[in-house]
Design a protein around this motif. Structure first.
Motif, PDB file in Angstrom:
ATOM      1  N   MET A   1     120.900   5.390  -7.920  1.00  0.00           N
ATOM      2  CA  MET A   1     120.555   6.075  -6.679  1.00  0.00           C
ATOM      3  C   MET A   1     119.137   6.656  -6.741  1.00  0.00           C
ATOM      4  SD  MET A   1     123.020   5.707  -4.575  1.00  0.00           S
ATOM      5  CE  MET A   1     123.298   6.894  -3.324  1.00  0.00           C
ATOM      6  N   GLU A   2     118.761   7.139  -7.916  1.00  0.00           N
ATOM      7  CA  GLU A   2     117.422   7.720  -8.040  1.00  0.00           C
ATOM      8  C   GLU A   2     116.337   6.681  -7.808  1.00  0.00           C
ATOM      9  OE1 GLU A   2     114.700  10.449 -10.985  1.00  0.00           O
ATOM     10  OE2 GLU A   2     116.828  10.258 -11.385  1.00  0.00           O
ATOM     11  N   LYS A   3     116.581   5.456  -8.262  1.00  0.00           N
ATOM     12  CA  LYS A   3     115.610   4.377  -8.059  1.00  0.00           C
ATOM     13  C   LYS A   3     115.436   4.087  -6.563  1.00  0.00           C
ATOM     14  CE  LYS A   3     114.636  -0.333  -9.487  1.00  0.00           C
ATOM     15  NZ  LYS A   3     115.123  -1.512 -10.212  1.00  0.00           N
ATOM     16  N   ILE A   4     116.531   4.058  -5.837  1.00  0.00           N
ATOM     17  CA  ILE A   4     116.471   3.848  -4.387  1.00  0.00           C
ATOM     18  C   ILE A   4     115.729   5.006  -3.729  1.00  0.00           C
ATOM     19  CG2 ILE A   4     117.846   3.692  -2.270  1.00  0.00           C
ATOM     20  CD1 ILE A   4     119.997   2.258  -3.984  1.00  0.00           C
ATOM     21  N   PHE A   5     116.053   6.235  -4.152  1.00  0.00           N
ATOM     22  CA  PHE A   5     115.367   7.413  -3.608  1.00  0.00           C
ATOM     23  C   PHE A   5     113.857   7.293  -3.811  1.00  0.00           C
ATOM     24  CE2 PHE A   5     113.424  11.565  -4.389  1.00  0.00           C
ATOM     25  CZ  PHE A   5     113.635  12.171  -3.164  1.00  0.00           C
ATOM     26  N   GLN A   6     113.433   6.962  -5.021  1.00  0.00           N
ATOM     27  CA  GLN A   6     112.001   6.853  -5.322  1.00  0.00           C
ATOM     28  C   GLN A   6     111.335   5.756  -4.481  1.00  0.00           C
ATOM     29  OE1 GLN A   6     110.211   8.942  -6.961  1.00  0.00           O
ATOM     30  NE2 GLN A   6     111.920  10.136  -7.716  1.00  0.00           N
ATOM     31  N   GLU A   7     112.032   4.650  -4.282  1.00  0.00           N
ATOM     32  CA  GLU A   7     111.481   3.558  -3.473  1.00  0.00           C
ATOM     33  C   GLU A   7     111.315   3.988  -2.011  1.00  0.00           C
ATOM     34  OE1 GLU A   7     109.819  -0.104  -2.650  1.00  0.00           O
ATOM     35  OE2 GLU A   7     110.220   0.813  -4.594  1.00  0.00           O
ATOM     36  N   VAL A   8     112.303   4.698  -1.476  1.00  0.00           N
ATOM     37  CA  VAL A   8     112.221   5.162  -0.090  1.00  0.00           C
ATOM     38  C   VAL A   8     111.100   6.197   0.047  1.00  0.00           C
ATOM     39  CG1 VAL A   8     113.448   6.311   1.794  1.00  0.00           C
ATOM     40  CG2 VAL A   8     114.640   4.630   0.381  1.00  0.00           C
ATOM     41  N   VAL A   9     110.971   7.097  -0.911  1.00  0.00           N
ATOM     42  CA  VAL A   9     109.874   8.085  -0.889  1.00  0.00           C
ATOM     43  C   VAL A   9     108.530   7.361  -0.879  1.00  0.00           C
ATOM     44  CG1 VAL A   9     108.672   9.856  -2.239  1.00  0.00           C
ATOM     45  CG2 VAL A   9     111.146   9.999  -1.931  1.00  0.00           C
ATOM     46  N   ASN A  40     116.445  11.122   7.194  1.00  0.00           N
ATOM     47  CA  ASN A  40     117.236  10.291   8.092  1.00  0.00           C
ATOM     48  C   ASN A  40     117.492   8.918   7.488  1.00  0.00           C
ATOM     49  OD1 ASN A  40     117.500   8.358  10.608  1.00  0.00           O
ATOM     50  ND2 ASN A  40     118.096  10.419  11.245  1.00  0.00           N
ATOM     51  N   LEU A  41     116.476   8.329   6.879  1.00  0.00           N
ATOM     52  CA  LEU A  41     116.638   7.008   6.276  1.00  0.00           C
ATOM     53  C   LEU A  41     117.561   7.063   5.067  1.00  0.00           C
ATOM     54  CD1 LEU A  41     112.992   5.697   6.612  1.00  0.00           C
ATOM     55  CD2 LEU A  41     115.003   4.920   7.899  1.00  0.00           C
ATOM     56  N   LEU A  42     117.430   8.099   4.254  1.00  0.00           N
ATOM     57  CA  LEU A  42     118.334   8.242   3.108  1.00  0.00           C
ATOM     58  C   LEU A  42     119.772   8.384   3.580  1.00  0.00           C
ATOM     59  CD1 LEU A  42     116.230  10.619   0.844  1.00  0.00           C
ATOM     60  CD2 LEU A  42     116.774   8.210   0.384  1.00  0.00           C
ATOM     61  N   SER A  43     119.951   9.110   4.664  1.00  0.00           N
ATOM     62  CA  SER A  43     121.287   9.281   5.236  1.00  0.00           C
ATOM     63  C   SER A  43     121.848   7.934   5.691  1.00  0.00           C
ATOM     64  CB  SER A  43     121.234  10.269   6.392  1.00  0.00           C
ATOM     65  OG  SER A  43     122.497  10.461   6.939  1.00  0.00           O
ATOM     66  N   GLU A  44     121.007   7.126   6.332  1.00  0.00           N
ATOM     67  CA  GLU A  44     121.433   5.790   6.768  1.00  0.00           C
ATOM     68  C   GLU A  44     121.814   4.910   5.577  1.00  0.00           C
ATOM     69  OE1 GLU A  44     119.076   3.616   9.628  1.00  0.00           O
ATOM     70  OE2 GLU A  44     118.279   5.496  10.415  1.00  0.00           O
ATOM     71  N   LEU A  45     121.192   5.163   4.430  1.00  0.00           N
ATOM     72  CA  LEU A  45     121.487   4.400   3.220  1.00  0.00           C
ATOM     73  C   LEU A  45     122.744   4.896   2.516  1.00  0.00           C
ATOM     74  CD1 LEU A  45     117.875   4.010   1.807  1.00  0.00           C
ATOM     75  CD2 LEU A  45     119.376   2.168   2.561  1.00  0.00           C
ATOM     76  N   GLY A  46     123.358   5.948   3.051  1.00  0.00           N
ATOM     77  CA  GLY A  46     124.607   6.436   2.489  1.00  0.00           C
ATOM     78  C   GLY A  46     124.478   7.646   1.587  1.00  0.00           C
ATOM     79  N   PHE A  47     123.276   8.203   1.464  1.00  0.00           N
ATOM     80  CA  PHE A  47     123.100   9.420   0.675  1.00  0.00           C
ATOM     81  C   PHE A  47     123.752  10.583   1.427  1.00  0.00           C
ATOM     82  CE2 PHE A  47     120.039   6.784  -1.291  1.00  0.00           C
ATOM     83  CZ  PHE A  47     119.552   7.384  -2.446  1.00  0.00           C
ATOM     84  N   THR A  48     124.511  11.399   0.725  1.00  0.00           N
ATOM     85  CA  THR A  48     125.102  12.589   1.343  1.00  0.00           C
ATOM     86  C   THR A  48     124.051  13.693   1.428  1.00  0.00           C
ATOM     87  OG1 THR A  48     125.783  13.518  -0.773  1.00  0.00           O
ATOM     88  CG2 THR A  48     127.368  12.049   0.344  1.00  0.00           C
ATOM     89  N   SER A  53     119.777  16.760  -0.989  1.00  0.00           N
ATOM     90  CA  SER A  53     119.354  18.093  -1.394  1.00  0.00           C
ATOM     91  C   SER A  53     118.963  18.112  -2.868  1.00  0.00           C
ATOM     92  CB  SER A  53     120.487  19.086  -1.125  1.00  0.00           C
ATOM     93  OG  SER A  53     120.183  20.351  -1.642  1.00  0.00           O
ATOM     94  N   ARG A  54     119.759  17.490  -3.699  1.00  0.00           N
ATOM     95  CA  ARG A  54     119.485  17.452  -5.139  1.00  0.00           C
ATOM     96  C   ARG A  54     118.166  16.744  -5.427  1.00  0.00           C
ATOM     97  NH1 ARG A  54     123.864  14.428  -7.986  1.00  0.00           N
ATOM     98  NH2 ARG A  54     125.115  16.058  -7.026  1.00  0.00           N
ATOM     99  N   TYR A  55     117.916  15.615  -4.772  1.00  0.00           N
ATOM    100  CA  TYR A  55     116.703  14.846  -5.039  1.00  0.00           C
ATOM    101  C   TYR A  55     115.448  15.474  -4.426  1.00  0.00           C
ATOM    102  CZ  TYR A  55     119.350  10.935  -6.974  1.00  0.00           C
ATOM    103  OH  TYR A  55     120.146  10.136  -7.750  1.00  0.00           O
ATOM    104  N   THR A  56     115.583  16.169  -3.299  1.00  0.00           N
ATOM    105  CA  THR A  56     114.407  16.725  -2.623  1.00  0.00           C
ATOM    106  C   THR A  56     114.150  18.191  -2.952  1.00  0.00           C
ATOM    107  OG1 THR A  56     115.695  17.339  -0.667  1.00  0.00           O
ATOM    108  CG2 THR A  56     114.608  15.165  -0.644  1.00  0.00           C
ATOM    109  N   CYS A  57     115.092  18.834  -3.610  1.00  0.00           N
ATOM    110  CA  CYS A  57     115.002  20.272  -3.914  1.00  0.00           C
ATOM    111  C   CYS A  57     115.024  21.133  -2.651  1.00  0.00           C
ATOM    112  CB  CYS A  57     113.768  20.597  -4.755  1.00  0.00           C
ATOM    113  SG  CYS A  57     113.748  19.760  -6.342  1.00  0.00           S
TER     114      CYS A  57
END
Length: 99
Positions: A1-9, A40-48, A53-57
């Motif tokens: 999930m962190e890899k996806i988060f970093q790619e979206v960022v 919004n995009l992370l939410s569409e990807l299924g992130f709760t 919150s954890r990834y963005t602080c």
């Protein structure tokens, strides 16, 4: 999930011209708009909200507020709406999100 988060960022940062640190931490309007696109995009990807919150602080409540006000913000800003669509298309091209 962190890899996806970093790619979206990375894609949101490139699409908006805002560096990753400002994307997460700055209170400037353009940075908040970019952050709302990210959330919004992370939410569409299924992130709760909790995971975002954890990834963005950000607080979970802050994440929820940005997510819930996104459509109104998008409706009132041509630039936000355009950036969102271009970034969403880029994510679709990268096979991270369905079009």
């Amino acid at each position: 999930m962190e890899k996806i988060f970093q790619e979206v960022v990375k894609i949101v940062s490139e699409g908006t011209g805002i560096n990753g640190n400002d994307l997460i931490h700055s209170k400037k309007e353009e940075c908040v708009d970019a952050r709302s696109i990210l959330i919004n995009l992370l939410s569409e990807l299924g992130f709760t909200d909790t995971l975002i919150s954890r990834y963005t602080c950000l607080t979970r409540q802050g994440v929820n507020k940005l997510k819930n006000t996104f459509h109104d913000r998008k409706r009132n800003s041509f630039i936000l709406s355009t950036n969102y669509q271009q970034i969403r298309n880029e994510l679709a091209t990268s096979n991270l999100i369905s079009n």
